[in-house]
Design a protein around this motif. Structure first.
Motif, PDB file in Angstrom:
ATOM      1  N   CYS A 316      43.546  -4.987  16.293  1.00 34.76           N
ATOM      2  CA  CYS A 316      44.164  -3.857  16.533  1.00 34.76           C
ATOM      3  C   CYS A 316      43.302  -2.612  15.537  1.00 34.76           C
ATOM      4  O   CYS A 316      43.294  -1.521  15.868  1.00 34.76           O
ATOM      5  CB  CYS A 316      45.509  -3.835  16.173  1.00 34.76           C
ATOM      6  SG  CYS A 316      46.572  -4.561  17.511  1.00 34.76           S
ATOM      7  N   LYS A 317      43.076  -3.283  14.199  1.00 30.58           N
ATOM      8  CA  LYS A 317      42.657  -2.352  13.116  1.00 30.58           C
ATOM      9  C   LYS A 317      41.263  -2.228  13.260  1.00 30.58           C
ATOM     10  O   LYS A 317      40.577  -1.257  12.844  1.00 30.58           O
ATOM     11  CB  LYS A 317      42.996  -3.065  11.722  1.00 30.58           C
ATOM     12  CG  LYS A 317      44.370  -3.072  11.395  1.00 30.58           C
ATOM     13  CD  LYS A 317      44.460  -3.788  10.354  1.00 30.58           C
ATOM     14  CE  LYS A 317      43.714  -3.179   8.899  1.00 30.58           C
ATOM     15  NZ  LYS A 317      43.797  -3.824   7.655  1.00 30.58           N
ATOM     16  N   ASN A 318      40.325  -2.891  14.236  1.00 30.17           N
ATOM     17  CA  ASN A 318      38.953  -2.900  14.233  1.00 30.17           C
ATOM     18  C   ASN A 318      38.777  -2.721  15.992  1.00 30.17           C
ATOM     19  O   ASN A 318      38.163  -3.818  16.408  1.00 30.17           O
ATOM     20  CB  ASN A 318      38.371  -4.169  13.623  1.00 30.17           C
ATOM     21  CG  ASN A 318      38.812  -4.091  12.287  1.00 30.17           C
ATOM     22  OD1 ASN A 318      37.893  -3.721  11.519  1.00 30.17           O
ATOM     23  ND2 ASN A 318      39.721  -4.985  11.922  1.00 30.17           N
ATOM     24  N   PRO A 319      38.798  -1.639  16.403  1.00 33.47           N
ATOM     25  CA  PRO A 319      38.590  -1.439  17.886  1.00 33.47           C
ATOM     26  C   PRO A 319      37.179  -1.874  18.267  1.00 33.47           C
ATOM     27  O   PRO A 319      36.854  -2.149  19.649  1.00 33.47           O
ATOM     28  CB  PRO A 319      38.928  -0.165  18.090  1.00 33.47           C
ATOM     29  CG  PRO A 319      38.897   0.573  16.940  1.00 33.47           C
ATOM     30  CD  PRO A 319      39.212  -0.411  15.898  1.00 33.47           C
ATOM     31  N   HIS A 320      36.326  -1.846  17.505  1.00 35.40           N
ATOM     32  CA  HIS A 320      34.846  -1.976  17.832  1.00 35.40           C
ATOM     33  C   HIS A 320      34.645  -3.490  18.008  1.00 35.40           C
ATOM     34  O   HIS A 320      33.706  -3.911  18.668  1.00 35.40           O
ATOM     35  CB  HIS A 320      34.008  -1.537  16.763  1.00 35.40           C
ATOM     36  CG  HIS A 320      33.898  -2.135  15.420  1.00 35.40           C
ATOM     37  ND1 HIS A 320      35.028  -2.050  14.509  1.00 35.40           N
ATOM     38  CD2 HIS A 320      33.231  -3.077  14.561  1.00 35.40           C
ATOM     39  CE1 HIS A 320      34.988  -3.055  13.296  1.00 35.40           C
ATOM     40  NE2 HIS A 320      33.887  -3.711  13.512  1.00 35.40           N
ATOM     41  N   GLU A 322      37.069  -5.269  19.267  1.00 36.78           N
ATOM     42  CA  GLU A 322      37.768  -5.559  20.476  1.00 36.78           C
ATOM     43  C   GLU A 322      36.796  -5.225  21.859  1.00 36.78           C
ATOM     44  O   GLU A 322      36.762  -6.106  22.737  1.00 36.78           O
ATOM     45  CB  GLU A 322      38.886  -4.342  20.526  1.00 36.78           C
ATOM     46  CG  GLU A 322      39.586  -4.779  22.126  1.00 36.78           C
ATOM     47  CD  GLU A 322      41.049  -3.851  22.137  1.00 36.78           C
ATOM     48  OE1 GLU A 322      41.783  -4.162  22.597  1.00 36.78           O
ATOM     49  OE2 GLU A 322      40.688  -2.615  21.545  1.00 36.78           O
ATOM     50  N   GLN A 323      36.109  -4.197  21.444  1.00 36.94           N
ATOM     51  CA  GLN A 323      35.173  -3.879  22.389  1.00 36.94           C
ATOM     52  C   GLN A 323      33.957  -4.705  22.837  1.00 36.94           C
ATOM     53  O   GLN A 323      33.313  -5.149  23.761  1.00 36.94           O
ATOM     54  CB  GLN A 323      34.295  -2.325  22.417  1.00 36.94           C
ATOM     55  CG  GLN A 323      33.543  -1.679  23.396  1.00 36.94           C
ATOM     56  CD  GLN A 323      34.294  -1.496  24.653  1.00 36.94           C
ATOM     57  OE1 GLN A 323      35.285  -0.865  24.562  1.00 36.94           O
ATOM     58  NE2 GLN A 323      33.862  -2.279  25.919  1.00 36.94           N
ATOM     59  N   ALA A 468      45.711  -3.251  26.589  1.00 37.42           N
ATOM     60  CA  ALA A 468      45.829  -2.536  25.458  1.00 37.42           C
ATOM     61  C   ALA A 468      46.582  -2.710  24.533  1.00 37.42           C
ATOM     62  O   ALA A 468      47.986  -2.026  24.937  1.00 37.42           O
ATOM     63  CB  ALA A 468      45.562  -1.158  25.851  1.00 37.42           C
ATOM     64  N   GLU A 470      48.244  -2.205  20.833  1.00 35.09           N
ATOM     65  CA  GLU A 470      48.090  -1.117  19.700  1.00 35.09           C
ATOM     66  C   GLU A 470      49.240  -1.344  18.837  1.00 35.09           C
ATOM     67  O   GLU A 470      50.328  -1.493  19.121  1.00 35.09           O
ATOM     68  CB  GLU A 470      47.816   0.349  20.058  1.00 35.09           C
ATOM     69  CG  GLU A 470      46.897   0.666  21.015  1.00 35.09           C
ATOM     70  CD  GLU A 470      46.785   2.092  21.400  1.00 35.09           C
ATOM     71  OE1 GLU A 470      47.667   3.051  20.943  1.00 35.09           O
ATOM     72  OE2 GLU A 470      45.973   2.511  22.053  1.00 35.09           O
ATOM     73  N   ARG A 498      45.661  -2.506  31.078  1.00 35.85           N
ATOM     74  CA  ARG A 498      44.355  -1.806  31.213  1.00 35.85           C
ATOM     75  C   ARG A 498      44.129  -1.170  32.369  1.00 35.85           C
ATOM     76  O   ARG A 498      44.557  -1.864  33.502  1.00 35.85           O
ATOM     77  CB  ARG A 498      43.215  -2.916  30.638  1.00 35.85           C
ATOM     78  CG  ARG A 498      43.217  -3.117  29.247  1.00 35.85           C
ATOM     79  CD  ARG A 498      41.793  -3.684  28.777  1.00 35.85           C
ATOM     80  NE  ARG A 498      41.693  -4.139  27.445  1.00 35.85           N
ATOM     81  CZ  ARG A 498      41.473  -3.512  26.533  1.00 35.85           C
ATOM     82  NH1 ARG A 498      41.279  -2.076  26.490  1.00 35.85           N
ATOM     83  NH2 ARG A 498      41.506  -3.940  25.247  1.00 35.85           N
TER      84      ARG A 498
END
Length: 508
Positions: A316-320, A322-323, A468, A470, A498
């Motif tokens: 959650c703190k690092n969306p990159h 997750e992607q 998703a 958050e 999503r």
């Protein structure tokens, strides 16, 4: 009166000078002051509310090692997160560092099970468990239980939350622990308690396990005579421990009785049934089954549950990150077609995913489910760090702190960076177990490591692909005061489905 004020002033000056003398002996500011008679006791109690992080600062300032003693209270132990000491204690001189009698007393709820056992008893139990868990039948059963729980419980529950209201919230830590409790009960007892049903029913034995973990942490700080007396008369935190012990024992006894009376016991693949069927009559007493089952229940529910909770918090703190995980899952999801409401992944499909595995390892580095390991020295020894230990000394090996040491993991040690686990040619980097202690090290390396990774990958992939998630802004997430790295305030998140179009856009 003047002479009294003069004497009082003199005493105050003496106390100030003595206090400054005590402070001057400290190697770092965070280190607890060592007082006469009571040693570091005041410092230990003053920092209980953030003990793991405080211990990390102390160890960093003391070059990874610190002897703690609380004077006349009898509390005395050596804490370390030095990889060279870990290798010595867990591997090179393994026989000199068992769990010890004090460990078995602190964790008496585990009886004579594998986590409390040493010597021949430990070797015998480990051999039996290893043989069972390595069998293709159990591995297949484990994979099927994991897929079923994700498919039929976790995803429908999160869908219910997401569909209930725009921006609906839930405590994901509680949800994950309920799921891992169900999964572990399936694997160990062959029963599904259904903790993840809509409405989240109260589960007394799960609450009892939490109370046990909280109380056992305090047993490391309080003098043994103190907590033993509190347990006998059910006072303070030990009252919860006594009640929890009875709840756990009743649950185990009822479940064992049902398994014994099952006429189709031989066809069941759960661990309890296998122990009953495969053991000799002398080995299969109810006490043995109770201790074995409870040990496995704590191991499966709390370690995997804690790890997954911190994983989702970090993602959650690092969306990159997750992607990148979604990008790695996309080719697999693309083969599923569009006819499914939600996508679940088979264990075999996830085994080759490098980045997902790396992200889980990185989470375990920063937030190991067991923040410290407890050992005792049989004979006197000198550690590689130069510190001398006496026979009977207690050692706490702080894996939580080790993951945060710049000298061990580099200047970016506090960053969540899965890339540190990936080699230049895209393969998974292996780190020695004495540096990455999430699954123990040496002869006592965790037997359930592969099962844990299987479960974590299945849950992480399914949740991230379909929803998703958050973190709720302003919600404070921090470690709980426990021997297991649970979350003190839970993990408040919003859950949204999503969009299908976005999912398939990623996949293409």
């Amino acid at each position: 009166m003047d002479w009294f004020l003069g004497l009082l002033s003199l005493l105050c000056c003496c106390c100030c000078f003595y206090y400054r003398h005590l402070q001057s002996k400290k190697a770092c500011k965070a280190e607890p002051t060592e007082w006469p008679l009571l040693g570091h006791l005041f410092g230990l109690l003053a920092n209980l509310h953030h003990y793991h992080d405080w211990a990390t600062v102390v160890l960093a300032g003391r070059r990874y090692n610190f002897p703690v003693q609380a004077g006349l209270t009898g509390v005395r132990f050596f804490i370390t997160c030095d990889p060279s000491n870990v290798r010595h204690i867990f591997t090179s001189n393994f026989l000199n560092y068992p769990k010890g009698e004090e460990y078995a007393e602190i964790f008496d709820v585990l009886g004579h099970g594998i986590f409390n056992a040493d010597g021949d008893s430990w070797r015998s139990q480990r051999a039996k468990s290893q043989l069972l868990m390595a069998a293709p039948r159990f591995r297949s059963f484990s994979a099927r239980c994991t897929r079923d729980k994700v498919d039929k419980s976790l995803l429908p529950f999160l869908a219910h939350v997401a569909d209930a209201d725009a921006g609906a919230r839930c405590d994901l830590h509680d949800v994950i622990l309920r799921m891992t409790f169900d999964m572990t009960c399936n694997l160990v007892f062959g029963v599904d308690p259904g903790c993840l049903r809509i409405g989240l029913p109260v589960v007394p034995v799960a609450h009892a396990m939490d109370d046990v973990l909280n109380a056992t942490f305090l047993r490391h700080i309080f003098p043994p005579a103190c907590w033993s007396l509190m347990y006998r008369y059910e006072l303070g935190p030990e009252k919860k421990m006594a009640v929890a012990r009875r709840t756990i024992d009743r649950f185990a006894a009822d479940t064992i009785a049902k398994r014994r009376s099952d006429h189709e016991l031989g066809s069941s693949s759960d661990m309890l049934s296998s122990f009953i069927c495969c053991s000799n009559d002398d080995d299969v007493s109810d006490d043995f089954l109770r201790d074995t089952a409870i040990n496995l229940l704590f191991a499966g529910r709390d370690t995997t549950g804690a790890a997954l909770s911190w994983f989702f918090y970090l993602v959650c703190k690092n969306p990159h990150v997750e992607q990148k995980i979604l990008d790695e899952l996309a080719p697999i999801a693309a083969t599923k077609g569009e006819q499914q409401d939600m996508v679940a992944f088979d264990v075999s499909e996830l085994s080759s995913l490098v980045y997902l595995h790396a992200a889980l390892c990185e989470c375990l580095r920063l937030y190991p489910p067991l923040p410290f390991h407890h050992k005792a020295a049989i004979a006197g020894d000198v550690l590689p760090s130069g510190h001398e230990l006496k026979a009977g000394d207690k050692i706490l090996v702080y894996s939580y702190s080790m993951g945060r040491m710049e000298g061990v993991w580099g200047k970016d040690c506090m960053e969540f960076r899965p890339e540190r686990w990936v080699t230049n040619d895209g393969k998974l980097r292996r780190e020695p177990s004495y540096k990455f202690l999430a699954f123990n090290a040496g002869p006592r390396t965790c037997l359930g490591k592969e099962v844990a990774f299987t479960q974590m990958k299945a849950v992480a992939a399914a949740v991230l692909w379909n929803f998703a998630v958050e973190a709720v802004p302003g919600h404070v997430v921090e470690p709980k005061l426990s021997v297991m790295l649970h979350m003190k305030n839970g993990l408040a998140v919003t859950v949204k489905r999503r969009k299908v179009a976005c999912v398939h856009a990623i996949a293409t």
